[in-house]
Design a protein around this motif. Sequence first.
Motif, PDB file in Angstrom:
ATOM      1  N   ALA A 149      13.952  -3.360  -3.330  1.00  0.00           N
ATOM      2  CA  ALA A 149      15.013  -2.557  -3.951  1.00  0.00           C
ATOM      3  C   ALA A 149      15.629  -1.579  -2.962  1.00  0.00           C
ATOM      4  CB  ALA A 149      14.440  -1.807  -5.155  1.00  0.00           C
ATOM      5  N   ALA A 150      14.834  -1.126  -1.977  1.00  0.00           N
ATOM      6  CA  ALA A 150      15.331  -0.180  -0.977  1.00  0.00           C
ATOM      7  C   ALA A 150      16.089  -0.876   0.150  1.00  0.00           C
ATOM      8  CB  ALA A 150      14.171   0.622  -0.394  1.00  0.00           C
ATOM      9  N   GLY A 151      16.160  -2.199   0.102  1.00  0.00           N
ATOM     10  CA  GLY A 151      16.884  -2.934   1.126  1.00  0.00           C
ATOM     11  C   GLY A 151      16.148  -3.088   2.434  1.00  0.00           C
ATOM     12  N   LEU A 152      14.810  -3.005   2.396  1.00  0.00           N
ATOM     13  CA  LEU A 152      14.039  -3.182   3.619  1.00  0.00           C
ATOM     14  C   LEU A 152      13.898  -4.662   3.952  1.00  0.00           C
ATOM     15  CD1 LEU A 152      11.117  -0.603   3.235  1.00  0.00           C
ATOM     16  CD2 LEU A 152      13.127  -0.420   4.695  1.00  0.00           C
ATOM     17  N   ASP A 153      13.952  -4.966   5.222  1.00  0.00           N
ATOM     18  CA  ASP A 153      13.683  -6.324   5.686  1.00  0.00           C
ATOM     19  C   ASP A 153      12.196  -6.522   5.960  1.00  0.00           C
ATOM     20  OD1 ASP A 153      16.500  -7.473   6.072  1.00  0.00           O
ATOM     21  OD2 ASP A 153      16.594  -5.572   7.168  1.00  0.00           O
ATOM     22  N   VAL A 154      11.522  -5.443   6.391  1.00  0.00           N
ATOM     23  CA  VAL A 154      10.093  -5.494   6.700  1.00  0.00           C
ATOM     24  C   VAL A 154       9.456  -4.189   6.248  1.00  0.00           C
ATOM     25  CG1 VAL A 154       8.335  -5.706   8.508  1.00  0.00           C
ATOM     26  CG2 VAL A 154      10.504  -6.950   8.732  1.00  0.00           C
ATOM     27  N   VAL A 155       8.269  -4.297   5.639  1.00  0.00           N
ATOM     28  CA  VAL A 155       7.492  -3.120   5.277  1.00  0.00           C
ATOM     29  C   VAL A 155       6.053  -3.357   5.708  1.00  0.00           C
ATOM     30  CG1 VAL A 155       6.856  -3.929   2.946  1.00  0.00           C
ATOM     31  CG2 VAL A 155       6.991  -1.463   3.428  1.00  0.00           C
ATOM     32  N   ALA A 156       5.352  -2.295   6.072  1.00  0.00           N
ATOM     33  CA  ALA A 156       3.940  -2.398   6.424  1.00  0.00           C
ATOM     34  C   ALA A 156       3.102  -1.741   5.343  1.00  0.00           C
ATOM     35  CB  ALA A 156       3.663  -1.742   7.773  1.00  0.00           C
ATOM     36  N   LEU A 157       2.071  -2.447   4.905  1.00  0.00           N
ATOM     37  CA  LEU A 157       1.090  -1.912   3.956  1.00  0.00           C
ATOM     38  C   LEU A 157      -0.057  -1.334   4.778  1.00  0.00           C
ATOM     39  CD1 LEU A 157      -0.420  -1.485   1.320  1.00  0.00           C
ATOM     40  CD2 LEU A 157      -0.978  -3.917   1.300  1.00  0.00           C
ATOM     41  N   THR A 158      -0.215  -0.015   4.748  1.00  0.00           N
ATOM     42  CA  THR A 158      -1.197   0.660   5.602  1.00  0.00           C
ATOM     43  C   THR A 158      -2.006   1.665   4.787  1.00  0.00           C
ATOM     44  OG1 THR A 158       0.529   2.239   6.250  1.00  0.00           O
ATOM     45  CG2 THR A 158       0.127   0.375   7.733  1.00  0.00           C
TER      46      THR A 158
END
Length: 292
Positions: free
Chosen positions: A27-36
């Motif tokens: 929804a935020a328009g991210l192409d990549v996110v890291a789960l940390t």
Amino acid sequence: MRIDLHAHTSRSDGTDSPVELIQAASAAGLDVVALTDHDTFIGWDEARAEAERLRVGLIVGAEISCRFGHMGVHLLAYLPDPTDPTLQNELERVREGRNARVPLILERLAALGVNLTLEDVAAESVEATSLGRPHIADALVARGYVASRKEAFDRWLAEGKPGYITRYAPDPESTIRFVIEAGGVPVLAHPWGRGSRSVLTPSVLADFAALGLAGVEVDHHDHDPATREALRSLTSSLGLIATGSSDYHGAGKTDHDLGSCTTSPEQFERLLEVAAKNSEASDRSAATPYLP
């Protein structure tokens, strides 16, 4: 390309589930996110399944709680082998330390007239792998003692405050080694925020780089513009990767919206190159990114 390399879920001290994190990233328009998440690998499979469904790039990792000198410092471990026994054992020790100090903090708060039970704290951490200060803070909010997590930390729970009690945390030097041996990529989280600049001096960062530290989280809400500029220059001079991240916690931390700080595609490519190199050198079954 919008890349956010630091986000938490309800498996540690965030409020979104791993699935909800991926949905929020989309929804935020991210192409990549890291789960940390803090000191745990739980939630990776759930996040990956949703990332593949929504075609959001996913980097899995953990934020490992360390201690250097008199300060707590955090190391982001990207794409390590989650079955590596040394890394598993260290994270278990950290989680046990978190759990063990909760009743001690509650005793200290009670002496100050602030009464909470373990049940109150557990009610705020249903999905977490261990209890911690953020869950105590949430219980303080639920019981009406404070209006927010920030107020709880500012009044009682931060280092130096009346309710603070230390716990086990490994040193960053050995943790950098453990992460590399597990095929992962070690990056210092928000190193010049929260008072840690006093111990993470340029010479110390150079020492860490010599040990294999791959990068530094430069663009972060704990760093003002002048700090970011100085840290970016130092990072460049040391040949380290400069990342940017929101440190998203859902409703658990305000003004840290997904994508509010990001990593450039060029720096992200460098991180992936280090991940491939460390994985091959360690001969570990390191985690793989999902990049649609």
